[in-house]
Design a protein around this motif. Structure first.
Motif, mmCIF file in Angstrom:
data_model
loop_
_atom_site.group_PDB
_atom_site.id
_atom_site.type_symbol
_atom_site.label_atom_id
_atom_site.label_comp_id
_atom_site.label_asym_id
_atom_site.label_seq_id
_atom_site.Cartn_x
_atom_site.Cartn_y
_atom_site.Cartn_z
ATOM 1 N N GLU A 114 0.797 -0.984 0.119
ATOM 2 C CA GLU A 114 0.277 0.276 -0.383
ATOM 3 C C GLU A 114 0.868 1.417 0.029
ATOM 4 O O GLU A 114 0.611 2.568 -0.422
ATOM 5 N N ALA A 115 1.779 1.455 0.525
ATOM 6 C CA ALA A 115 2.940 2.377 0.878
ATOM 7 C C ALA A 115 3.943 2.624 -0.722
ATOM 8 O O ALA A 115 4.020 3.272 -0.948
ATOM 9 N N GLY A 116 3.417 1.938 -1.365
ATOM 10 C CA GLY A 116 3.585 1.785 -2.898
ATOM 11 C C GLY A 116 5.417 1.004 -3.351
ATOM 12 O O GLY A 116 6.297 2.056 -4.217
ATOM 13 N N ALA A 117 5.528 0.073 -2.323
ATOM 14 C CA ALA A 117 7.245 -1.209 -2.844
ATOM 15 C C ALA A 117 6.834 -1.864 -3.504
ATOM 16 O O ALA A 117 5.460 -2.216 -2.957
ATOM 17 N N LEU A 118 7.377 -2.984 -3.697
ATOM 18 C CA LEU A 118 7.664 -3.409 -4.048
ATOM 19 C C LEU A 118 7.398 -4.622 -3.190
ATOM 20 O O LEU A 118 8.244 -4.650 -2.031
ATOM 21 N N HIS A 119 6.892 -5.691 -2.586
ATOM 22 C CA HIS A 119 6.342 -6.434 -1.996
ATOM 23 C C HIS A 119 7.433 -7.681 -1.217
ATOM 24 O O HIS A 119 8.676 -7.681 -2.090
ATOM 25 N N ARG A 120 7.943 -7.546 -0.366
ATOM 26 C CA ARG A 120 8.837 -8.313 0.421
ATOM 27 C C ARG A 120 9.255 -9.264 -0.381
ATOM 28 O O ARG A 120 10.027 -10.085 0.351
#
Lengths: 179, 125
Positions: free
Chosen positions: B49-55
């Motif tokens: 949701e924060a706009g980063a690629l998921h871990r």
């Protein structure tokens, strides 16, 4: 805790499957886990797509080199997944060790589990002389334990021992079947 | 422009079972937006949701991990091949592990004390 919980596998509704695996592969996995102890060890046993037969053991590096975390190196993983694709294989078993705790999926294991078709095999090396080996399906955050059936191909292909390791109440201590 | 995208088993429910789909975009971010227009929900499985690629996922452009190419800003060109794989990770890390390790430390401490005691009984305690 009942010690007599499930003599019969079919009586355990949660035991939906079974992992059948050659003893030589289990031995190689345990050796890998012992070698890397106290760091966690991890790897894959690949097999033909759709066969549910783990046939090719590939020990992987633990890129995290940690006693409490494992992670495949992303480039090594890409190479292996491509290789499996080329050979019409899939990851039948994904294994890792816990080196100070039981062989049961942690919340981290469950959160990361991304191969719904794989058997997640856990080996605990917390005891120096004995290993606890248990297998699970992890699908959408739901963990289902399954028995491990070890095949003694080298001795007699028709002699199959099936049992689960560990001390869970659902343990099937020893069960012979002719199949 | 066409970019081939390889979809892992766990995400094929978004692609009607397809193992390979095509999309377009100048960056990985654009590509995922384009894919989401036809395979609704796919993007949310890859981007937080924060706009980063998921871990929990690894994304590769050709033979490179996008984490080394600017992640969602990674540039794409016609003919590139994008591969998505679930990261394989986990481990005992957690409360149970911490508890077990602290028990081990306590045991190690007790053993050390015991051994010290055997060498020098006067200090045993």
């Amino acid at each position: 805790m009942t010690g007599t919980a499930s003599r019969s596998v079919s009586a355990g509704a949660r035991l939906v499957g079974v992992l059948s695996i050659d003893r030589s592969i289990v031995d190689a996995i345990v050796a890998h886990a012992r070698r890397d102890h106290p760091d966690e060890a991890c790897g894959v046993v690949a097999g033909p797509v759709g066969s549910d037969k783990p046939t090719r053991h590939i020990p992987m590096q633990n890129a995290a080199r940690s006693m409490t975390f494992y992670e495949f190196d992303s480039m090594e993983q890409l190479r292996l997944w491509r290789e499996m694709d080329d050979r019409d294989e899939e990851p039948i078993v994904i294994y890792h060790s816990h080196t100070a705790t039981e062989a049961y999926p942690s919340r981290t294991d469950i959160a990361f589990a991304g191969e719904p078709g794989a058997h997640y095999l856990l080996v605990s090396t917390r005891e120096p002389d004995t290993e606890e080996i248990r297998s699970f399906r992890i699908v959408d955050g739901v963990v289902t334990e399954e028995p491990v059936r070890i095949l003694d191909a080298g001795v007699d292909p028709h002699a199959v021992q099936s049992y689960m390791f560990g001390q869970s109440p659902a343990t099937v201590d020893y069960e012979c079947s002719g199949s | 422009m066409a970019i081939e995208v390889r979809i892992p088993t766990i995400l094929r429910s978004y692609t009607g079972g397809a193992k390979v789909v095509e999309g377009s975009g100048d960056t990985l971010n654009d590509l995922l937006t384009d894919l989401d227009s036809r395979h609704g929900g796919l993007r949310a499985r890859l981007v937080t949701e924060a706009g980063a690629l998921h871990r929990f996922v690894n994304v590769y452009v050709n033979d490179e991990d996008v984490r080394f190419l600017g992640a969602l800003d990674a540039k794409l060109s016609d003919g590139d091949s994008v591969t998505i794989l679930p990261a394989v990770a986990g481990g005992a890390l957690g409360f149970a592990a911490a508890a077990a390790i602290s028990r081990h430390s306590a045991a190690a401490g007790a053993i050390a004390q015991h051994n010290a005691g055997r060498r020098s009984p006067a200090t045993a305690g």
